[in-house]
Design a protein around this motif. Structure first.
Motif, PDB file in Angstrom:
ATOM      1  N   CYS A  83      -5.063   0.634   2.481  1.00  0.00           N
ATOM      2  CA  CYS A  83      -6.211   1.614   2.341  1.00  0.00           C
ATOM      3  C   CYS A  83      -6.956   0.850   1.360  1.00  0.00           C
ATOM      4  O   CYS A  83      -8.252   1.208   1.449  1.00  0.00           O
ATOM      5  N   GLY A  84      -6.825  -0.139   0.459  1.00  0.00           N
ATOM      6  CA  GLY A  84      -7.706  -0.761  -0.237  1.00  0.00           C
ATOM      7  C   GLY A  84      -7.957   0.179  -1.657  1.00  0.00           C
ATOM      8  O   GLY A  84      -8.827  -0.374  -2.271  1.00  0.00           O
ATOM      9  N   ASP A  85      -7.420   1.446  -1.593  1.00  0.00           N
ATOM     10  CA  ASP A  85      -8.087   2.283  -2.690  1.00  0.00           C
ATOM     11  C   ASP A  85      -6.912   2.696  -3.469  1.00  0.00           C
ATOM     12  O   ASP A  85      -7.181   3.261  -4.544  1.00  0.00           O
ATOM     13  N   CYS A  86      -5.607   2.843  -3.062  1.00  0.00           N
ATOM     14  CA  CYS A  86      -4.567   3.375  -3.885  1.00  0.00           C
ATOM     15  C   CYS A  86      -4.314   2.411  -5.001  1.00  0.00           C
ATOM     16  O   CYS A  86      -4.729   1.338  -4.962  1.00  0.00           O
ATOM     17  N   CYS A 109      -2.988  -0.848  -3.981  1.00  0.00           N
ATOM     18  CA  CYS A 109      -3.957  -1.831  -3.364  1.00  0.00           C
ATOM     19  C   CYS A 109      -4.867  -2.446  -4.373  1.00  0.00           C
ATOM     20  O   CYS A 109      -5.085  -3.580  -4.440  1.00  0.00           O
ATOM     21  N   CYS A 139       0.977  -1.185   0.024  1.00  0.00           N
ATOM     22  CA  CYS A 139      -0.123  -0.073  -0.046  1.00  0.00           C
ATOM     23  C   CYS A 139       0.908   1.134   0.017  1.00  0.00           C
ATOM     24  O   CYS A 139       1.915   1.375   0.765  1.00  0.00           O
ATOM     25  N   GLU A 140       0.703   2.184  -1.062  1.00  0.00           N
ATOM     26  CA  GLU A 140       1.242   3.252  -0.959  1.00  0.00           C
ATOM     27  C   GLU A 140       1.089   4.608  -0.072  1.00  0.00           C
ATOM     28  O   GLU A 140       1.570   5.514  -0.157  1.00  0.00           O
TER      29      GLU A 140
HETATM   30 ZN   LIG Z   1      -3.437   1.563  -0.614  1.00  0.00          ZN
END
Ligand SMILES: [Zn+2]
Length: 371
Positions: A96-99, A102, A88-89
């Motif tokens: 975060c599950g969103d970057c 991810c 995750c960045e």
């Molecule tokens: Zn992430």
């Protein structure tokens, strides 16, 4: 997720044993990354997750981590969770599950995530896979962030593979993390263990495990399957989906003539080798355990209380030999995932089992118990 295997099979309790599918489809079909992450979120791994997340957050996570525990304790699941966290960045202490990273990871297509597993029709991770991995790690990170390697299960490697891995462990690429999973510490050379931070996975209490298993699938018999899985809930779940209980009739029928001659050891070993050998070994262990318990305990016939009864001298020898056989079965269960001739293993076990069951003393004792 870049996979260093073309076709892979699951042995870790998070999928059907022996199930085979193209590696790139692992992430989107049978064992999805999300499914592994859901399992990694179980309550009994919370403390370990917190410690690992803290180490990532503070930059103290060693570059090589060995996730060790009984088979089915969740090593692969936790490795998957930790890989997602490292990739995750946003570095926010949780993936975060969103970057972009991810999303790539969840889709199973992250170019900086290398998952090395056992190829189909192989019994161990091959040395070529480890050499390919070393080559892949020489390139820069595609995302300019961390690179993660998961070797699952690391204890399935042979000595050549370990030697090839040693160089990678000794001279790690910058910002590269190696996550090794294992259930057999004794299969890992000291040179590998000493270069990893070893993290032991805890097991839940039986009550906690059964409650979790009931949530996965409401049914009877979880306690028995959990006992068979030696307390590892993911393995118990695997046994249930593998049809362990459905093997009862087949195994009982196969062993029926074991005390008589002739007994087709070769034919039976061949059939068992070809069809769910791990599950059959587990069934044999449970069956033998129950037989030995029955031999050592007898009902007093009142209120169904059970009292320990010392066996007669002859029976004691039989029981001692039975426990030796049980030890051999447990040893076989631990070795079956490695580079092992399964046919030979079953032949040896069946010869010993048939000889044990042929014993006149055992039959006399069994008949006496039934009357
Ligand atoms: Zn992430």
């Amino acid at each position: 997720m870049h996979c260093c295997r073309r076709r892979a099979r699951s042995r870790c309790g998070c999928g059907r044993p022996g199930a085979r599918y193209p590696a790139r489809e692992v992430a989107v079909s049978d064992i999805t990354v999300e499914a592994r992450l859901v399992r990694a979120a179980v309550a009994w791994l919370a403390d370990l997750r917190e410690r690992l997340a803290d180490a990532v957050r503070t930059g103290r996570l060693p570059h090589a981590v060995l996730l060790l525990g009984p088979e089915g304790a969740g090593q692969a699941e936790l490795a998957c969770w930790l890989a997602g966290l490292l990739l995750c960045e946003r570095d926010a202490g949780a993936a975060c599950g969103d970057c972009v990273s991810c999303r790539l990871f969840l889709a199973g297509t992250h170019p900086d995530c290398h998952w090395v597993g056992i190829e189909a029709d192989a019994s161990a991770i091959r040395v070529e896979q480890i050499r390919d991995l070393a080559g892949s790690l020489e390139t820069r990170s595609f995302r300019g962030h961390r690179k993660v390697v998961v070797i699952d299960p690391a204890d399935s490697m042979n000595i050549s593979s370990f030697n090839a891995l040693l160089k990678t462990l000794e001279e790690p690429s910058e910002n590269t993390y190696l996550l090794l999973t294992a259930s057999r510490r004794d299969r890992l050379p000291a040179t590998i263990r000493s270069r990893c931070s070893c993290q032991q996975l805890p097991l839940p209490t039986p009550a906690q495990a059964v409650a979790w298993l009931q949530l996965q699938q409401s049914r009877d018999g979880w306690a028995r399957l959990l006992e068979l899985a030696q307390g590892a809930p993911f393995l118990a779940l695997n046994y249930a989906s593998s049809g362990l209980e459905a093997l009862d009739a087949d195994m009982q029928e196969a062993l029926g003539p074991a005390g008589k001659v002739p007994f087709d050891v070769l034919g039976l070993a061949d059939a068992w080798r070809a069809d769910r050998p791990e599950v059959r070994l587990a069934w044999l262990e449970l069956w033998l355990t129950e037989l030995l318990r029955e031999a050592a305990w007898s009902s007093d016939g009142v209120n169904n209380n059970r009292r320990y009864r010392l066996p007669a001298d002859g029976d004691r020898t039989i029981i001692t030999r039975g426990y030796r056989l049980l030890d051999a079965l447990r040893e076989a269960r631990g070795r079956i995932g490695g580079s092992l001739n399964v046919q030979l293993l079953f032949e040896n076990l069946l010869v010993d089992l048939a000889e044990w069951m042929r014993s006149n003393s055992w039959r006399a004792h069994s008949n006496q118990s039934r009357t």
